[in-house]
Each structure stands twice: as structure tokens, then as C-alpha cells.
Write a protein that holds these residues in place. Structure first.
Motif, mmCIF file in Angstrom:
data_model
loop_
_atom_site.group_PDB
_atom_site.id
_atom_site.type_symbol
_atom_site.label_atom_id
_atom_site.label_comp_id
_atom_site.label_asym_id
_atom_site.label_seq_id
_atom_site.Cartn_x
_atom_site.Cartn_y
_atom_site.Cartn_z
ATOM 1 N N GLY A 46 -25.426 -85.918 -56.141
ATOM 2 C CA GLY A 46 -26.316 -86.128 -54.642
ATOM 3 C C GLY A 46 -26.439 -87.438 -54.708
ATOM 4 O O GLY A 46 -26.227 -88.877 -55.251
ATOM 5 N N PRO A 47 -25.971 -87.993 -52.871
ATOM 6 C CA PRO A 47 -26.224 -89.785 -52.318
ATOM 7 C C PRO A 47 -26.929 -89.674 -52.892
ATOM 8 O O PRO A 47 -28.012 -89.480 -52.851
ATOM 9 C CB PRO A 47 -25.564 -89.031 -50.711
ATOM 10 C CG PRO A 47 -25.779 -87.745 -50.909
ATOM 11 C CD PRO A 47 -26.040 -87.016 -51.961
ATOM 12 N N PRO A 48 -27.086 -91.254 -52.278
ATOM 13 C CA PRO A 48 -27.984 -92.224 -52.137
ATOM 14 C C PRO A 48 -28.895 -91.788 -51.703
ATOM 15 O O PRO A 48 -28.421 -91.414 -50.373
ATOM 16 C CB PRO A 48 -28.018 -93.525 -52.350
ATOM 17 C CG PRO A 48 -26.295 -93.406 -52.984
ATOM 18 C CD PRO A 48 -25.329 -92.293 -52.560
ATOM 19 N N PRO A 49 -30.070 -91.886 -51.374
ATOM 20 C CA PRO A 49 -31.473 -91.474 -50.485
ATOM 21 C C PRO A 49 -31.057 -91.981 -48.513
ATOM 22 O O PRO A 49 -30.722 -94.138 -48.684
ATOM 23 C CB PRO A 49 -32.702 -91.275 -50.742
ATOM 24 C CG PRO A 49 -32.877 -92.925 -51.936
ATOM 25 C CD PRO A 49 -31.323 -92.025 -51.899
ATOM 26 N N GLU A 50 -31.671 -92.182 -48.176
ATOM 27 C CA GLU A 50 -30.899 -92.343 -46.186
ATOM 28 C C GLU A 50 -32.138 -93.256 -46.930
ATOM 29 O O GLU A 50 -33.574 -93.685 -46.677
ATOM 30 C CB GLU A 50 -30.572 -91.859 -45.530
ATOM 31 C CG GLU A 50 -30.703 -91.932 -43.590
ATOM 32 C CD GLU A 50 -31.267 -91.175 -43.495
ATOM 33 O OE1 GLU A 50 -31.836 -91.265 -42.116
ATOM 34 O OE2 GLU A 50 -31.028 -89.566 -43.420
ATOM 35 N N LEU A 69 -37.051 -96.312 -53.693
ATOM 36 C CA LEU A 69 -36.552 -95.113 -52.639
ATOM 37 C C LEU A 69 -35.825 -94.289 -52.832
ATOM 38 O O LEU A 69 -34.963 -93.393 -52.371
ATOM 39 C CB LEU A 69 -35.594 -96.303 -51.860
ATOM 40 C CG LEU A 69 -36.777 -97.336 -50.898
ATOM 41 C CD1 LEU A 69 -35.329 -98.509 -50.060
ATOM 42 C CD2 LEU A 69 -37.811 -96.429 -49.709
ATOM 43 N N TRP A 70 -35.629 -94.275 -54.208
ATOM 44 C CA TRP A 70 -34.838 -93.575 -54.911
ATOM 45 C C TRP A 70 -35.508 -92.750 -56.165
ATOM 46 O O TRP A 70 -34.770 -93.154 -57.429
ATOM 47 C CB TRP A 70 -33.105 -93.728 -55.593
ATOM 48 C CG TRP A 70 -31.962 -92.297 -55.341
ATOM 49 C CD1 TRP A 70 -32.036 -91.492 -55.571
ATOM 50 C CD2 TRP A 70 -30.927 -93.275 -55.932
ATOM 51 N NE1 TRP A 70 -31.144 -90.646 -55.871
ATOM 52 C CE2 TRP A 70 -30.125 -91.420 -56.254
ATOM 53 C CE3 TRP A 70 -30.320 -93.938 -56.139
ATOM 54 C CZ2 TRP A 70 -28.358 -91.433 -56.393
ATOM 55 C CZ3 TRP A 70 -28.884 -94.090 -56.072
ATOM 56 C CH2 TRP A 70 -28.225 -93.189 -56.081
ATOM 57 N N PRO A 71 -36.445 -91.409 -56.068
ATOM 58 C CA PRO A 71 -36.253 -90.997 -57.255
ATOM 59 C C PRO A 71 -35.955 -90.392 -58.310
ATOM 60 O O PRO A 71 -34.726 -89.633 -57.471
ATOM 61 C CB PRO A 71 -37.769 -89.960 -56.370
ATOM 62 C CG PRO A 71 -37.521 -89.685 -54.745
ATOM 63 C CD PRO A 71 -36.299 -91.010 -54.648
#
Length: 123
Positions: A14-18, A100-102
């Protein structure tokens, strides 16, 4: 002294988190405003590159992708007073990913860029 920080990592699905890119841009703005950050950019996957090797006196070229589990993701060039300062900027960048990105995992190599002062006086 100049240092290059090279980020390698594995991307979760998936994309990087917002919010991650905004946080990275804010940190980059802070580093630029302080005069520490000279250049930075993302890097394409290894499939877009090549590896040039010399072994046994022979030159060979291998197109990517390469078999390493981690890909080069980005780099930053810092002009700082010490290695510790370069490590501090890099650590702040890495902490953004941790916060920010678990599930994201990566590493960044901080390497001194040699300049004329590293080679002694002209001969």
C-alpha cells in the motif's frame, strides 16, 4: 563537512500513510533553512538501474533488479559541522517513518563525502 545519507528499506503493501510526506517536507524545509540540507531526492527501484563490476580484471554490467531485499529509496546531502549532526538529521528523518508508518523497516547509511581537506596540501 559534507555527508550523504542513503536510505534503504522495504515498503509495506500500500501507499505511504497520509501525513508522512508532509512531515518529510517540513523536516526538509527545516534542514534547508538551517543551511544543513544541500540536496535530496527519491531513487527509482533497482529495476531501473544497472550494476557495473570489476572482478579479476574484467568489467561486467548487470541490469537491475538486484537480489537485495531492501531497495535504495532516497538520499540527502548535508553540509554540517560533524558526523553527529549528520546522524541527528538522519535520525529525525528515520523517526518520522517509525512514528507514521507502522510496519515500515529501513536503514540509512551516513557516509562522509571527501573534500580537498581530506587529501592534504597540494603537491
Amino acid at each position: 563537512m559534507r555527508y550523504i545519507s542513503v536510505l534503504k528499506g522495504t515498503q509495506p503493501a500500500g501507499p505511504p500513510p497520509e501525513g508522512l510526506m508532509a512531515a518529510i517536507m517540513n523536516l526538509g524545509g527545516e534542514a534547508t533553512a538551517s543551511g544543513a540540507l544541500l540536496d535530496n531526492a527519491g531513487l527509482a527501484p533497482s529495476a531501473a538501474g544497472a550494476r557495473v563490476t570489476v572482478a579479476g580484471g574484467e568489467l561486467s554490467v548487470m541490469d537491475g533488479p538486484f537480489t537485495e531485499a531492501k531497495e535504495y529509496i532516497s538520499y540527502a546531502v548535508y553540509d554540517v559541522r560533524s558526523k553527529e549532526e549528520a546522524v541527528e538529521w538522519t535520525s529525525r528523518f528515520m523517526q518520522l517513518h517509525a512514528d507514521l508508518w507502522p510496519g515500515w523497516q529501513g536503514e540509512s547509511d551516513v557516509i562522509k563525502i571527501m573534500g580537498p581537506e581530506d587529501f592534504g596540501p597540494p603537491q
